[in-house]
Enzyme design. Structure first.
Site, mmCIF file in Angstrom:
data_model
loop_
_atom_site.group_PDB
_atom_site.id
_atom_site.type_symbol
_atom_site.label_atom_id
_atom_site.label_comp_id
_atom_site.label_asym_id
_atom_site.label_seq_id
_atom_site.Cartn_x
_atom_site.Cartn_y
_atom_site.Cartn_z
ATOM 1 N N ASP A 51 27.958 101.845 14.758
ATOM 2 C CA ASP A 51 28.754 100.619 14.821
ATOM 3 C C ASP A 51 28.930 99.977 13.445
ATOM 4 O O ASP A 51 29.086 98.770 13.334
ATOM 5 C CB ASP A 51 28.108 99.619 15.791
ATOM 6 C CG ASP A 51 29.073 98.517 16.204
ATOM 7 O OD1 ASP A 51 30.281 98.776 16.224
ATOM 8 O OD2 ASP A 51 28.608 97.397 16.497
ATOM 9 N N CYS A 79 35.237 105.203 38.390
ATOM 10 C CA CYS A 79 35.169 103.829 38.883
ATOM 11 C C CYS A 79 35.753 103.686 40.282
ATOM 12 O O CYS A 79 35.418 102.737 40.999
ATOM 13 C CB CYS A 79 35.911 102.886 37.935
ATOM 14 S SG CYS A 79 35.073 102.631 36.353
ATOM 15 N N CYS A 83 36.681 100.300 42.713
ATOM 16 C CA CYS A 83 35.850 99.145 42.348
ATOM 17 C C CYS A 83 36.482 98.356 41.206
ATOM 18 O O CYS A 83 36.956 98.921 40.228
ATOM 19 C CB CYS A 83 34.457 99.628 41.932
ATOM 20 S SG CYS A 83 33.366 98.296 41.392
ATOM 21 N N CYS A 108 33.827 94.393 37.816
ATOM 22 C CA CYS A 108 33.751 93.955 36.425
ATOM 23 C C CYS A 108 34.970 93.126 36.039
ATOM 24 O O CYS A 108 34.861 92.209 35.213
ATOM 25 C CB CYS A 108 33.607 95.160 35.495
ATOM 26 S SG CYS A 108 34.960 96.357 35.578
ATOM 27 N N CYS A 154 34.864 88.368 35.465
ATOM 28 C CA CYS A 154 35.093 87.830 34.116
ATOM 29 C C CYS A 154 35.458 86.347 34.170
ATOM 30 O O CYS A 154 36.444 85.971 34.812
ATOM 31 C CB CYS A 154 36.200 88.605 33.404
ATOM 32 S SG CYS A 154 36.526 87.984 31.732
ATOM 33 N N CYS A 164 37.745 87.001 25.562
ATOM 34 C CA CYS A 164 36.413 87.503 25.892
ATOM 35 C C CYS A 164 35.344 86.590 25.304
ATOM 36 O O CYS A 164 35.337 86.320 24.096
ATOM 37 C CB CYS A 164 36.256 88.923 25.344
ATOM 38 S SG CYS A 164 34.602 89.608 25.548
ATOM 39 N N CYS A 212 30.368 91.399 32.979
ATOM 40 C CA CYS A 212 31.058 92.608 33.443
ATOM 41 C C CYS A 212 30.146 93.821 33.413
ATOM 42 O O CYS A 212 30.314 94.757 34.207
ATOM 43 C CB CYS A 212 32.330 92.851 32.625
ATOM 44 S SG CYS A 212 32.073 93.117 30.861
ATOM 45 N N CYS A 244 28.120 95.949 37.333
ATOM 46 C CA CYS A 244 28.527 97.343 37.578
ATOM 47 C C CYS A 244 27.602 98.013 38.588
ATOM 48 O O CYS A 244 26.377 98.034 38.403
ATOM 49 C CB CYS A 244 28.512 98.123 36.263
ATOM 50 S SG CYS A 244 28.942 99.878 36.457
#
Length: 390
Positions: free
Chosen positions: A145, A199, A202, A205, A209, A225, A255, A259
């Site tokens: 990152d 996913c 579903c 998530c 939010c 966000c 989110c 899950c």
């Protein structure tokens, strides 16, 4: 006899070396391992260009500035032939959504309650890279990152999981809780099969939010966000998102935490990544009183430290304003003459949320005439929803 490689030819490696690398990665504490060809995600450039053109990156200008290099591994490093993706499970031992109701405390994203994951992973990646270089003579580079690498789609290509509708990597074994690191190499390595998106129908998530930051499944508008706003955004928290921020003082796990695949993460989790107790539910009363030195001491070796004292107090004061506790008004008032406009503005908002209109007017008469910052001046007159009855 050792064959001499032709100019520009990349060294090749077989399944035996991959098995050795996989075993070494596990011994170093990595929970997921996969390999993708460097050119596996030819679709990245188009997707990145679309997101940048839509402005979803907000004021993270570095994403646009590094757009060309970010578009593919080869654009970042032309010699790369294979990408090793590593994952380390950091799944919590509790539901992080529970602390959102503890409004006298600050909620810190799960990943930031441990040591800084950059430090945690990079040294181990370098050790694995050293093994690969010794076995093959190939060139290697490691990234955690800290460079324009699109880790999540590359991890999907390497078979670690799939990018969920919340755009975060989801693993069958570890849910949404994986730290990712990348190892680029000029060696040709046998690739793993990419993981299909799983996913289904579903959309938990997306629905949870607080700020509706997903314009569509698999797409994130960072400008809405909360994790972006309270970490990356350098200015005041936009007024339309302050109440939704609640007591989230660093990041947002909503989110991720909701899950359904996370139910497997708690089973697979080992006790190697333990959150620091002081960062699990820190009291807002304590956080609001931290000076620069106290902030640096509390968050030493934590990602929160990179936020800086001013933005950290901005977030804490928004949480104070959302506490619904009029007795917390003094926590805001003590910062209304802070040298930092960012802190003063958040303090005024928090005070006005918690105080009676008469008391707020008294403070306005005392502080507004001397205020020189136009954004801070606007905090005295902007509409503020009351939180005293919460």
């Amino acid at each position: 006899m050792t064959r001499v490689l032709a100019q520009g030819e990349a060294p090749a490696a077989g399944t035996g070396l991959v098995a050795e690398l996989r075993a070494r990665a596990k011994s170093l504490g990595f929970d997921a391992f996969g390999i993708a060809p460097a050119e596996a995600r030819a679709d990245l450039k188009a997707k990145l260009d679309h997101a940048l053109a839509a402005g979803w990156h907000g004021d993270m200008d570095w994403m646009a500035e590094t757009g060309v290099r970010r578009s593919s591994p080869g654009a970042l490093w032309p010699e790369v032939r294979s990408v090793l993706m590593l994952g380390m499970n950091y799944g919590p031992d509790h539901d992080p959504l529970e602390t959102l109701e503890e409004r006298a405390t600050g909620n810190i994203s799960v990943y930031a309650r441990n040591r800084d994951y950059h430090e945690l992973i990079k040294g181990r990646l370098k050790e694995l890279a050293g093994l690969l270089a010794r076995r093959t003579g190939a060139a290697v580079k490691v990234f955690v990152d800290t460079a324009p690498v699109m880790e999540k789609p590359l991890a999907e290509a390497a078979g670690l999981g799939w990018q969920g509708k919340h755009t975060v990597l989801v693993s069958r074994a570890f849910g949404s809780w994986l730290f990712l690191g990348a190892l680029f190499t000029s060696a040709e390595l046998p690739a793993d099969q990419p993981h299909p998106e799983s996913c289904g129908k579903c959309r938990k998530c997306l629905d949870i939010c607080p700020t509706k930051a997903f314009p569509a499944p698999f797409r994130l508008d960072a400008r809405r966000c909360l994790a972006y706003l309270n970490i990356e955004h350098k200015g005041s928290i936009p007024r339309e998102f302050r109440v939704a921020m609640g007591n989230r003082i660093y990041g947002c796990d909503d989110c991720l935490a909701v899950c359904p695949w996370n139910k497997f993460a708690s089973v697979a989790r080992e006790a190697k990544l333990q959150a620091r107790e002081a960062l699990n539910s820190p009291a807002l009363a304590d956080l609001a009183g931290l000076d620069e030195a106290g902030f640096r001491a509390l968050f030493a070796a934590s990602p929160v430290k990179r936020l800086g004292h001013a933005r950290f107090l901005r977030n804490v004061l928004i949480a104070v304003g959302n506490s619904g506790k009029p007795q917390f008004g003094h926590l805001a008032e003590r910062h209304m003459n802070d040298p930092e406009p960012l802190i003063r503005g958040a303090a005024i908002w928090a005070m006005r949320r918690l105080s009676s209109s008469a008391h707020a007017e008294q403070l306005k008469l005392a502080f507004l005439p001397a205020e020189t910052d136009m954004e801070v001046r606007a905090e005295w007159t902007a509409a503020v929803p009351s939180a005293r009855s919460r």
